[in-house]
Design a protein around this motif. Structure first.
Motif, short mmCIF file in Angstrom:
data_model
loop_
_atom_site.label_atom_id
_atom_site.label_comp_id
_atom_site.label_asym_id
_atom_site.label_seq_id
_atom_site.Cartn_x
_atom_site.Cartn_y
_atom_site.Cartn_z
N ARG A 147 -2.54 -16.69 4.53
CA ARG A 147 -1.57 -17.79 4.37
C ARG A 147 -0.76 -17.68 3.08
NH1 ARG A 147 -0.93 -19.90 9.15
NH2 ARG A 147 -0.43 -21.97 8.35
N ARG A 148 -0.77 -16.52 2.45
CA ARG A 148 0.07 -16.33 1.25
C ARG A 148 1.49 -15.97 1.66
NH1 ARG A 148 -3.28 -11.71 -1.68
NH2 ARG A 148 -3.41 -11.07 0.52
N PRO A 149 2.49 -16.45 0.91
CA PRO A 149 3.87 -16.02 1.17
C PRO A 149 3.99 -14.50 1.00
CG PRO A 149 3.87 -17.98 -0.19
CD PRO A 149 2.43 -17.51 -0.11
N LYS A 150 4.81 -13.90 1.85
CA LYS A 150 4.93 -12.43 1.84
C LYS A 150 5.31 -11.90 0.46
CE LYS A 150 6.56 -12.17 6.66
NZ LYS A 150 7.06 -13.55 6.90
N PHE A 151 6.26 -12.58 -0.21
CA PHE A 151 6.77 -11.98 -1.45
C PHE A 151 5.78 -12.04 -2.62
CE2 PHE A 151 9.48 -15.80 -3.25
CZ PHE A 151 8.44 -16.67 -3.04
N HIS A 152 4.67 -12.74 -2.44
CA HIS A 152 3.62 -12.75 -3.47
C HIS A 152 2.82 -11.44 -3.47
CE1 HIS A 152 3.27 -17.44 -3.73
NE2 HIS A 152 4.47 -16.97 -4.08
N LEU A 153 2.95 -10.65 -2.41
CA LEU A 153 2.07 -9.50 -2.23
C LEU A 153 2.66 -8.19 -2.74
CD1 LEU A 153 0.84 -10.32 1.40
CD2 LEU A 153 -0.12 -11.06 -0.78
N TYR A 154 3.93 -8.19 -3.13
CA TYR A 154 4.60 -6.93 -3.44
C TYR A 154 4.49 -6.50 -4.91
CZ TYR A 154 6.80 -7.70 1.13
OH TYR A 154 7.02 -7.92 2.46
N LYS A 155 4.19 -7.43 -5.83
CA LYS A 155 4.02 -7.13 -7.26
C LYS A 155 5.23 -6.37 -7.80
CE LYS A 155 -1.01 -6.97 -6.62
NZ LYS A 155 -2.25 -6.16 -6.75
N ALA A 156 6.34 -7.07 -7.86
CA ALA A 156 7.62 -6.46 -8.21
C ALA A 156 7.65 -5.92 -9.63
CB ALA A 156 8.73 -7.49 -8.05
N ASN A 157 8.38 -4.82 -9.81
CA ASN A 157 8.76 -4.35 -11.14
C ASN A 157 10.09 -4.97 -11.54
OD1 ASN A 157 7.42 -1.68 -9.65
ND2 ASN A 157 6.61 -2.10 -11.69
N VAL A 158 10.98 -5.09 -10.57
CA VAL A 158 12.25 -5.80 -10.73
C VAL A 158 12.32 -6.82 -9.61
CG1 VAL A 158 14.76 -5.63 -10.77
CG2 VAL A 158 13.38 -3.77 -11.73
N ALA A 159 12.54 -8.10 -9.97
CA ALA A 159 12.58 -9.17 -8.97
C ALA A 159 13.89 -9.94 -9.06
CB ALA A 159 11.41 -10.13 -9.17
N VAL A 160 14.31 -10.46 -7.92
CA VAL A 160 15.49 -11.33 -7.85
C VAL A 160 15.07 -12.65 -7.21
CG1 VAL A 160 17.77 -11.67 -6.81
CG2 VAL A 160 17.12 -9.41 -7.65
N ILE A 161 15.54 -13.76 -7.75
CA ILE A 161 15.47 -15.05 -7.05
C ILE A 161 16.89 -15.56 -6.95
CG2 ILE A 161 14.53 -17.38 -6.94
CD1 ILE A 161 12.21 -16.51 -8.63
N GLU B 294 0.83 -1.20 0.00
CA GLU B 294 0.00 0.00 0.00
C GLU B 294 0.87 1.26 0.00
OE1 GLU B 294 -3.40 0.64 -0.17
OE2 GLU B 294 -3.37 -1.44 -0.84
N GLN B 295 1.97 1.19 0.74
CA GLN B 295 2.87 2.34 0.84
C GLN B 295 3.75 2.52 -0.41
OE1 GLN B 295 3.40 4.65 3.68
NE2 GLN B 295 1.33 3.90 4.02
N SER B 296 3.84 1.49 -1.24
CA SER B 296 4.78 1.55 -2.37
C SER B 296 4.13 1.32 -3.73
CB SER B 296 5.88 0.49 -2.17
OG SER B 296 5.33 -0.82 -2.14
N LYS B 297 2.80 1.27 -3.80
CA LYS B 297 2.15 0.88 -5.06
C LYS B 297 2.32 1.92 -6.17
CE LYS B 297 -2.41 2.35 -3.34
NZ LYS B 297 -3.75 1.85 -2.94
N ASP B 298 2.68 3.15 -5.80
CA ASP B 298 2.93 4.18 -6.81
C ASP B 298 4.43 4.35 -7.08
OD1 ASP B 298 0.20 4.73 -7.10
OD2 ASP B 298 0.25 6.06 -5.35
N LYS B 299 5.24 3.46 -6.54
CA LYS B 299 6.69 3.51 -6.73
C LYS B 299 7.13 2.34 -7.60
CE LYS B 299 7.15 5.02 -1.88
NZ LYS B 299 7.64 6.40 -2.02
N SER B 300 8.38 2.37 -8.03
CA SER B 300 8.99 1.19 -8.66
C SER B 300 9.46 0.27 -7.54
CB SER B 300 10.18 1.62 -9.52
OG SER B 300 10.79 0.50 -10.11
N ARG B 301 9.01 -1.00 -7.57
CA ARG B 301 9.31 -1.93 -6.49
C ARG B 301 10.33 -2.98 -6.93
NH1 ARG B 301 4.45 -0.80 -7.12
NH2 ARG B 301 3.99 -2.69 -8.30
#
Length: 450
Positions: free
Chosen positions: A170-184, A98-105
């Motif tokens: 019960r969702r994993p935390k990282f599923h909720l962030y909707k990344a623009n750039v992601a690392v695994i 919610e705090q970052s939805k208008d930013k690049s994540r």
């Protein structure tokens, strides 16, 4: 905005509470117990609850939101009251979004290396005075708190944990962030209390890729065969960039990036792969390789990640957060490769639910083989608290496939053994995501040098 935190004492929770307080929000919170450093930090900002425990009187329709921590139970009276009144309830990862939805994540996921990669990116951005928000899983030098949220910053760097978001989500935390750039960074089975099979666990990373915003970028460790397979099969409409170990040399116990001969304060293949991941993320943020290398040369590491407790001409003492089989092996391999002429005394504390599961314990087979003196410590209280059957020394030796491994379940006996060893031309590596039943590691390191 009026926000109430249920279980405010959690690591991420108290840092988010402070970050929102700094943003000008009105924050309240509750918990049944709060440990250091959360207690002192909350007190510093006037956010420490005046009394411990849960009180449904803290919940009213005047609240704009409740943020629910993982430590709370589903029958928590404050949670039940919020549900009854229809107050909006978020997990902390939901609220971070919610705090970052208008930013690049930028979201850093993976079974290992998340905190280090995130810390490297923050270090480089900070070096060049870039404006950014962040969420990181450890305290790092130059940053007062582990969370920062502002209105102005155009980007947010988020360490993306695969564990559950909250007791009611019960969702994993990282599923909720909707990344623009992601690392695994890689996949190694963990959290077996939630993901009982390896297939259950790996599926979470497949789903994570699907949460990346269309046209976004996935940066992944191509040295991980299972991860490679998942990435290749993914039909997500994203850019995919693989990375591996960068070219480097080791001279007199110091690692240098090639071809520029950039001296590093970190070492080990695992850390070097983390560095490459961070470099690719920074490239997405318009920081070129030359500038990245200049900044990363002063990076000393994330807290508890191969952190130097003491060092002299013949002996280094390290502490490390390693607890899973892959992290344990990678950390031991790194120290042995960096100091080929020194013996290694390596001690791991097992205390997580996964590591104390007898079926999972065999995943540790061979993980300590490169240690000259391999030691496993399990505090008996850990079994009691989790209501699990204790292991014997033979159980541990067989699981690790190491008949020379030494096992202790009493902290005083472990300390006495460590102090009895000769550390001339030898390193000591203490690994745990716990605290060795209250061990004072700096005190221990000091005693070794006397």
């Amino acid at each position: 905005m009026r926000i109430h935190f249920i279980a405010i004492g959690g690591s991420a929770m108290h840092n988010l509470a402070i970050a929102l307080h700094k943003k000008g929000y009105q924050i309240s919170g509750s918990d049944d117990v709060i440990f250091e450093p959360a207690k002192s930090r909350l007190d510093k900002y006037g956010l420490l609850p005046t009394e411990m425990g849960w009180n449904e009187g803290r919940i009213s329709t005047d609240l704009d939101a409740v943020i629910l921590g993982m430590h709370a139970r589903i029958d928590n009276p404050e949670l039940l009251k919020a549900q009854e009144l229809g107050v909006k309830i978020y997990s902390y990862p939901e609220y971070i979004y919610e705090q970052s939805k208008d930013k690049s994540r930028v979201v850093i996921g993976g079974s290992h290396g998340k905190t280090t990669i995130t810390s490297m990116i923050l270090h480089v951005l900070n070096y060049y005075n870039r404006d950014f928000d962040y969420l990181v899983g450890a305290q790092i030098a130059g940053f007062e708190t582990m969370v920062k949220v502002t209105k102005e910053a155009p980007v947010m760097i988020i360490e993306g944990d695969e564990y559950l978001a909250s007791p009611i989500d019960r969702r994993p935390k990282f599923h909720l962030y909707k990344a623009n750039v992601a690392v695994i960074s890689g996949i190694a089975w963990d959290h077996i209390n939630v993901f009982p099979t390896y297939a259950d666990y790996t599926a979470q990373f497949d789903k994570f890729i699907d949460t990346i915003e269309e046209g976004g970028t996935l940066i992944y460790c191509e040295a991980d065969e299972d991860l490679n397979d998942i990435v290749e099969k993914s039909t997500a409409k994203i850019n995919k960039i693989g990375y591996s170990i960068p070219e480097h040399v080791i001279k007199n116990g110091i690692t240098y990036l090639q071809p520029e001969d950039t001296e590093l304060k970190i070492f080990g293949d695992h850390n070097l792969m983390n560095l490459n991941a961070a470099k690719l993320v920074c490239a997405e943020l318009k920081i070129n390789e030359t500038d990245f290398n200049k900044a990363i040369s002063s990076f000393t590491g994330a807290a508890k990640r191969l952190e130097v407790i003491s060092a002299d001409a013949s002996t280094n003492v390290y502490k490390d957060f390693a607890h899973s089989p892959s992290k344990l092996k990678a950390t031991i391999d790194a120290v042995k490769a960096q100091f080929t002429n020194r013996k290694l005394v390596a001690c791991i504390e097992l205390h997580t639910f996964s590591s104390l599961n007898k079926d999972f314990l065999k995943e540790y087979a061979g993980s300590m083989d490169k240690a000259d003196d391999a030691i496993v410590f399990i505090d008996l209280k850990s079994f009691e608290q989790k209501r699990m059957e204790p292991f014997s020394e033979l159980d541990v030796q067989e699981a690790f496939s190491n008949k020379n491994l030494k096992f202790f379940n009493d902290a005083s006996q472990l300390k006495a053994y460590l102090l009895s060893l000769n550390y001339k031309n030898a390193n000591l590596l203490m690994m745990s995501s716990g605290n060795y039943a209250g061990f004072d590691l700096p005190e221990l390191a000091g005693a070794l040098s006397r």
